[in-house]
Motif scaffolding. Structure first.
Motif, short mmCIF file in Angstrom:
data_model
loop_
_atom_site.label_atom_id
_atom_site.label_comp_id
_atom_site.label_asym_id
_atom_site.label_seq_id
_atom_site.Cartn_x
_atom_site.Cartn_y
_atom_site.Cartn_z
N UNK A 18 15.69 2.93 24.65
CA UNK A 18 15.72 2.89 23.18
C UNK A 18 17.12 2.57 22.66
N UNK A 19 18.15 3.06 23.36
CA UNK A 19 19.52 2.76 22.95
C UNK A 19 19.80 1.26 23.17
N UNK A 20 19.38 0.76 24.33
CA UNK A 20 19.56 -0.68 24.60
C UNK A 20 18.88 -1.51 23.51
N UNK B 139 24.02 13.22 6.53
CA UNK B 139 23.31 14.23 7.33
C UNK B 139 21.81 13.97 7.31
N UNK B 140 21.31 13.62 6.13
CA UNK B 140 19.89 13.29 6.00
C UNK B 140 19.53 12.13 6.92
N UNK B 141 20.37 11.10 6.93
CA UNK B 141 20.09 9.91 7.73
C UNK B 141 20.23 10.20 9.22
N UNK B 142 21.13 11.12 9.58
CA UNK B 142 21.23 11.54 10.98
C UNK B 142 19.91 12.19 11.41
N UNK B 143 19.41 13.07 10.55
CA UNK B 143 18.14 13.74 10.85
C UNK B 143 17.04 12.69 10.95
N UNK B 144 17.06 11.74 10.02
CA UNK B 144 16.06 10.66 10.02
C UNK B 144 16.12 9.87 11.33
N UNK C 30 13.17 9.34 14.01
CA UNK C 30 12.73 8.02 14.46
C UNK C 30 12.72 7.93 15.98
N UNK C 31 13.77 8.46 16.61
CA UNK C 31 13.86 8.46 18.06
C UNK C 31 12.66 9.22 18.66
N UNK C 32 12.37 10.39 18.05
CA UNK C 32 11.25 11.21 18.50
C UNK C 32 9.94 10.45 18.30
#
Lengths: 213, 213
Positions: free
Chosen positions: A75-77, B177-182, B186-188
């Motif tokens: 996903x990072x790539x 901070x909100x975008x970090x959580x977002x 997204x990764x999840x």
């Protein structure tokens, strides 16, 4: 830092190379060293190489810290390397280069000097000799030695488990056609998702802007 | 062919290079030429280079047809290049190489010979001299000339419109901070999505297998 992807200190290294969180790129990502920035996304920064091989020599660098490409999650790539085409285009157009090499050196034996994954974008002109490769084999790979090394690579891939569930089925079968349709839907989904994301970011930005002055 | 991504004949080329749908890689993707395949996904194939620089020299090739990386949509780059880490790992482990160069040559001036985008994965050992670079600048880029070329590149990026809506906000703000959580969500989301996908593919495969014998 409140930003989980900033200088995410990770010491996984399949090649046995430790991540160096004090490297020049780690420090640039954390904002501890200056750089000439070209663009930045949530996942990557593009900068000019401070010791360029040629004018316009640029670098694409993940914000997440991994020593080599071998250590990067897929996903990072994906998140980082989706930026390559526009960086390549912009560098070519801005420098008038006839071509570019995109190069990632992984491991000291491959010429890696900074142990934080990065991709060089090197503008090229005919005959400049900036990047040179050993000659390719004069004869085509014979099938016996090809199969030997291919089997060894496939075994490693298999023992690592499937990275991607989408090994294609036999062409022309109903399953193949269904999966082709599915792939198109996914592409559409991603397109919509990215544009809705952009809209949400804009709305939230505007909202916070009003609330917090 | 019923498979839209097979040999998707596209003649876009920002560098003025036409896509050659009769190239060796176009034919391999369409199954019209044999290859020593390492793996295949919906979006890419990994094969052994038929004229290897060294044992284990592999190639990652998009199924979609674009002459150079400059012509690739970002989604294609992401879908294909997410496979790089596992290919790099498998090639290193299978060959016992100390490192690898990942290289994409774009344009004849950069050494491109087949005008269908591809990435070389070249196993390296210390002192083998397979890939050589011109020396980097002896002196650090001075800020005047850096800004000149950086401005030119940024202008091209800007005139091309935003490829990614996620230019990061100022660190430490609620929006950041909100975008970090977002980003984490997204990764999840992607993680879950991929595993559900894998499950769906397996179920459909089993179902069709039963229905069609």
């Amino acid at each position: 830092s409140s930003r989980p992807w900033r200088g995410w200190r990770c010491t996984m290294a399949s090649g046995g190379i430790r991540y160096d969180s004090d490297s020049v790129f780690a420090k640039i990502v954390r904002g501890e060293l200056p750089c000439v920035k070209l663009f930045e996304t949530l996942h990557a920064i593009a900068i000019l190489d401070a010791f360029p091989m040629v004018k316009g020599h640029a670098l694409l660098i993940p914000k997440a810290g991994f020593p080599t490409l071998a250590d990067c999650p897929p996903a990072v790539a994906a998140d980082v390397l989706r930026e390559l085409p526009r960086l390549v285009r912009a560098v070519m157009e801005a420098t008038g280069a006839e071509g570019v090499n995109v190069v990632s050196n992984n491991g000291a034996a491959a010429g890696q000097e900074v142990f934080h994954v990065h991709f060089h974008v090197i503008p090229r002109s005919a005959g400049d000799g900036l990047v040179r490769f050993a000659p390719s084999a004069a004869q085509m790979l014979d099938s016996a030695s090809a199969e030997e090394v291919a089997m060894a690579i496939r075994e490693r891939l298999a023992s690592a488990g499937p990275d991607d569930a989408s090994a294609p089925p036999v062409a022309g079968t109903p399953l193949a056609m269904l999966l082709d349709a599915h792939a198109l839907v996914l592409r559409l989904h991603e397109f919509v998702h990215r544009h809705v994301d952009a809209l949400v970011v804009r709305v939230v930005r505007a909202l916070f802007g009003r609330l917090l002055g």
